[in-house]
Design an enzyme around this catalytic site. Structure first.
Site, PDB file in Angstrom:
ATOM      1  N   GLY A   1       0.839  -1.286  -0.003  1.00 40.29           N
ATOM      2  CA  GLY A   1      -0.142   0.015  -0.014  1.00 40.29           C
ATOM      3  C   GLY A   1       0.811   1.362  -0.086  1.00 40.29           C
TER       4      GLY A   1
ATOM      5  CB  THR B   1     -10.911   2.630  13.187  1.00 40.96           C
ATOM      6  OG1 THR B   1     -10.168   3.647  13.265  1.00 40.96           O
ATOM      7  CG2 THR B   1     -11.937   2.839  14.732  1.00 40.96           C
TER       8      THR B   1
ATOM      9  CG  LEU C   1       5.693   7.211   4.480  1.00 36.80           C
ATOM     10  CD1 LEU C   1       4.609   8.009   4.059  1.00 36.80           C
ATOM     11  CD2 LEU C   1       6.345   6.090   3.700  1.00 36.80           C
ATOM     12  CB  ALA C   2       3.738  12.993   5.939  1.00 35.81           C
TER      13      ALA C   2
ATOM     14  CB  ALA D   1       4.835  10.773  16.210  1.00 31.54           C
TER      15      ALA D   1
ATOM     16  CB  CYS E   1      -2.312   7.997   9.707  1.00 27.16           C
ATOM     17  SG  CYS E   1      -1.584   6.549   8.763  1.00 27.16           S
TER      18      CYS E   1
ATOM     19  CE  LYS F   1       0.151  15.711   3.412  1.00 28.88           C
ATOM     20  NZ  LYS F   1       1.193  14.975   4.245  1.00 28.88           N
TER      21      LYS F   1
ATOM     22  NE  ARG G   1      -6.824  21.703   3.222  1.00 29.52           N
ATOM     23  CZ  ARG G   1      -6.458  20.683   4.120  1.00 29.52           C
ATOM     24  NH1 ARG G   1      -5.651  20.933   4.999  1.00 29.52           N
ATOM     25  NH2 ARG G   1      -6.787  19.436   3.705  1.00 29.52           N
TER      26      ARG G   1
HETATM   27  N1  LIG Z   1      -0.540   5.985   4.702  1.00 31.55           N
HETATM   28  C1  LIG Z   1       0.309   6.389   5.638  1.00 31.55           C
HETATM   29  O1  LIG Z   1       0.638   7.548   5.371  1.00 31.55           O
HETATM   30  C2  LIG Z   1       0.922   5.789   6.693  1.00 31.55           C
HETATM   31  C3  LIG Z   1       2.115   6.393   7.329  1.00 31.55           C
HETATM   32  C4  LIG Z   1       2.749   5.470   8.437  1.00 31.55           C
HETATM   33  C5  LIG Z   1       2.311   4.281   8.758  1.00 31.55           C
HETATM   34  N2  LIG Z   1       1.014   3.924   8.216  1.00 31.55           N
HETATM   35  C6  LIG Z   1       0.621   2.604   8.579  1.00 31.55           C
HETATM   36  O2  LIG Z   1       0.876   1.533   7.891  1.00 31.55           O
HETATM   37  C7  LIG Z   1       0.105   0.543   7.799  1.00 31.55           C
HETATM   38  C8  LIG Z   1      -0.233   0.386   6.142  1.00 31.55           C
HETATM   39  O3  LIG Z   1      -0.899   1.490   5.848  1.00 31.55           O
HETATM   40  P1  LIG Z   1      -1.016   2.085   4.263  1.00 31.55           P
HETATM   41  O4  LIG Z   1      -1.567   3.321   4.257  1.00 31.55           O
HETATM   42  O5  LIG Z   1      -0.099   1.469   3.403  1.00 31.55           O
HETATM   43  O6  LIG Z   1      -2.461   1.019   3.934  1.00 31.55           O
HETATM   44  P2  LIG Z   1      -2.901   0.269   2.654  1.00 31.55           P
HETATM   45  O7  LIG Z   1      -4.276   0.084   2.725  1.00 31.55           O
HETATM   46  O8  LIG Z   1      -2.617   1.229   1.619  1.00 31.55           O
HETATM   47  O9  LIG Z   1      -2.211  -0.906   2.218  1.00 31.55           O
HETATM   48  C9  LIG Z   1      -2.281  -2.163   3.071  1.00 31.55           C
HETATM   49  C10 LIG Z   1      -2.073  -3.305   2.158  1.00 31.55           C
HETATM   50  O10 LIG Z   1      -2.034  -4.423   2.783  1.00 31.55           O
HETATM   51  C11 LIG Z   1      -2.651  -5.521   2.079  1.00 31.55           C
HETATM   52  N3  LIG Z   1      -3.224  -6.608   2.729  1.00 31.55           N
HETATM   53  C12 LIG Z   1      -3.893  -6.712   3.779  1.00 31.55           C
HETATM   54  N4  LIG Z   1      -3.970  -7.988   4.366  1.00 31.55           N
HETATM   55  C13 LIG Z   1      -3.304  -8.496   3.688  1.00 31.55           C
HETATM   56  C14 LIG Z   1      -2.526  -9.918   3.961  1.00 31.55           C
HETATM   57  N5  LIG Z   1      -3.090 -10.854   4.707  1.00 31.55           N
HETATM   58  N6  LIG Z   1      -1.399 -10.668   3.028  1.00 31.55           N
HETATM   59  C15 LIG Z   1      -1.134  -9.477   2.092  1.00 31.55           C
HETATM   60  N7  LIG Z   1      -1.658  -8.406   1.953  1.00 31.55           N
HETATM   61  C16 LIG Z   1      -2.435  -7.634   2.754  1.00 31.55           C
HETATM   62  C17 LIG Z   1      -3.910  -4.686   1.441  1.00 31.55           C
HETATM   63  O11 LIG Z   1      -4.376  -5.372   0.358  1.00 31.55           O
HETATM   64  C18 LIG Z   1      -3.531  -3.624   1.128  1.00 31.55           C
HETATM   65  O12 LIG Z   1      -2.755  -3.194  -0.364  1.00 31.55           O
HETATM   66  C19 LIG Z   1      -1.198   1.179   8.565  1.00 31.55           C
HETATM   67  O13 LIG Z   1      -1.139   0.275   9.923  1.00 31.55           O
HETATM   68  C20 LIG Z   1      -1.019   2.550   8.771  1.00 31.55           C
HETATM   69  O14 LIG Z   1      -1.393   2.818   9.857  1.00 31.55           O
HETATM   70  C21 LIG Z   1       0.464   4.473   7.249  1.00 31.55           C
END
Ligand SMILES: NC(=O)c1ccc[n+]([C@@H]2O[C@H](COP(=O)([O-])OP(=O)(O)OC[C@H]3O[C@@H](n4cnc5c(N)ncnc54)[C@H](O)[C@@H]3O)[C@@H](O)[C@H]2O)c1
Length: 462
Positions: free
Chosen positions: A13, A93, A162-163, A222, A275, A338, A432
């Protein structure tokens, strides 16, 4: 070609894709494979049209793809071949059962743990990249050790800071890399292995280590602090509107205090993204779970102020436009949560559009990167809404423009041309605070910024 390490990332993701692309780009000696259950996502990562938009991402992916960066749906093979597994699945959530609307839904996370256990044929380091409630590493360890076989798993927490919109810059030059582990010999060994990866491009002093619980908790804290700053300045914007103070002037004066600093002090329509809200609610839930009612109430108020700010924005539009929006055409400049991302998860634009449609307004949405997601977000909602790529076309015939995303292009449009194409009186609501209000007012617009005096052509007598 033989590689020094085989790294696997489960979850392709917004986090898994860019982080692994950066590791592969900086460390050609490692093989990096990213797997996901979603074949469309994997195919998109293999194509010229990547599944997410991030400035600079295309270049990093193209440089490493098929050299030492691979995308696949074969999760089992990936697990078998790997030495180190980053887990970056979504942790949304919970929408059901105990903790619904607050706690993290850990079902994807737990499935991954079981899948690793079922398929691993050798010892591995498991890296928590997803954002998780504090003490999740223990649950992971319990699942992974439930078979009592000879394979060893060490779980370390390496949260991602990362943001979106600046992900590549943040990954290339992070403020810090945090790696938490158990204080045992094998825990420390695992931690050093992960430190070694980042050492390839991150200066030593920016790589910090901690115990595993501090690391898990630091990520939640954070995000809570960042969101709290936004809610703090937004709460003050409401007071500014009542008192003729200007929130930008207040932010500047306050932010010049070194102890406070000037970042994250822009008033706006409110924070969005996948997030902030999720992580704060998770923190609130954890505090409540541990009986810390006052602490949880304190953090919950950050989310409440954010909801209030979005509502206030819609109310300002309604009141300014003579308390009726029925049949009026409103153009939303931006739908992404954003600038510089196509991500619309929890975007204030979703709430605003739905409220405007409830008031029977006609809504034209424009955004350079998020129109596809916007359509998906509003699918099934009754109302007259259209999606238009070109901002000039989107604004034509409208009564009002509401700036919801701070895309640079909206700063420099030909607003005279736009004004001439709109119905009069024409309104601009800048959610904004990015526009030149005096200039817009002189063109003829009635201008409503956030936390600043409005500029209108209405006098007491007309
Ligand atoms: N998006 C952000 O800016 C950000 C920044 C820091 C941390 N995070 C954290 O990182 C984590 C992922 O966030 P994201 O934004 O990348 O989510 P996302 O939904 O974009 O990606 C998650 C991916 O995991 C896959 N997935 C789910 N279950 C799976 C499994 N059993 N096997 C294989 N793939 C599976 C989904 O299909 C999806 O493509 C979250 O916990 C989030 O809080 C996100």
């Amino acid at each position: 070609m033989t590689f020094e390490k085989n790294i696997l990332c489960i979850g392709a993701g917004y986090v898994g894709g860019p982080t692994m692309a950066m590791i592969a780009h900086k460390c050609p000696q490692y093989k990096v494979t990213v797997v996901d259950i979603n074949p469309d996502r994997i195919n998109a990562w293999k194509s010229e049209d990547l599944p997410i938009y991030e400035p600079g991402l295309d270049e990093v992916v193209t440089a490493a793809r098929e050299r030492n960066l691979f995308f696949s749906t074969d999760i089992e093979k990936g697990i078998k071949e790997s030495d180190i597994i980053f887990v970056s699945v979504n942790t949304p959530t919970k929408t059901f059962g105990e903790g619904a609307g607050m706690a993290s839904d850990l079902q994807y996370w737990e499935k991954t743990a079981r899948q690793i256990l079922d398929n691993a044929e050798s010892s591995k380091i498991i890296v928590e990249k997803s954002t998780l409630p504090v003490r999740t590493a223990r649950a992971m360890e319990r699942i992974l050790t439930s078979r009592n076989n000879h394979i060893r798993f060490d779980v370390v927490a390496n949260p991602e800071f990362l943001a979106e919109g600046t992900a590549i810059r943040d990954l290339e030059n992070p403020d810090r890399i945090l790696i938490g582990s158990r204080e045992t010999d094998s825990g420390r060994e695992a931690r050093n292995e992960i430190v070694d990866i980042y050492r390839n491009w991150v200066p030593e002093e920016k790589i910090i280590t901690s115990n595993v619980w501090s690391s898990e908790l630091s990520k939640l804290v954070a995000n809570a602090f960042l969101a709290q700053r936004i809610s703090s300045i937004n709460s003050i914007s409401a007071l500014c509107e009542k008192t003729q103070a200007d929130v930008a002037e207040v932010s500047k004066a306050v932010g010049m205090d070194n102890r406070i600093g000037n970042k994250f002090l822009n008033a706006s329509v409110g924070f969005g993204g996948s997030c902030f809200k999720k992580d704060i609610l998770n923190l609130v839930y954890l505090c409540r779970h541990y009986g810390l009612e006052e602490v949880s109430n304190y953090w919950e108020s950050v989310v409440r102020i954010n909801d209030y700010q979005k509502q206030r924005f819609v109310l300002t539009i309604l009141e300014a436009m003579f308390n009726t929006l029925a049949g009026k055409r409103i153009c939303l400049f931006g739908f992404a949560f954003k600038a510089d991302t196509g991500d619309t998860r929890e975007s204030p634009a979703i709430f605003i559009t739905k409220k405007l449609l409830d008031e029977k307004a006609v809504v034209n949405i424009t955004d350079p990167k998020a129109l596809e997601n916007a359509e998906a977000d509003l699918a099934g909602h009754n109302g007259n809404v259209s999606f238009v790529k070109d901002p000039y076309e989107a604004a034509t015939g409208c009564d009002a423009i509401a700036v919801v995303t701070e895309w640079d292009i909206y700063r420099n449009l030909d607003y005279e041309k736009i004004f001439n194409s709109m119905r009069k009186p024409a309104f601009i609501f800048d959610g904004r605070n990015i526009l030149d209000y005096k200039y817009l007012y002189n063109i003829g617009f009635n201008v409503y910024p956030i936390g600043k005096p409005k500029l209108t052509h209405f006098t007491k007598t007309n």
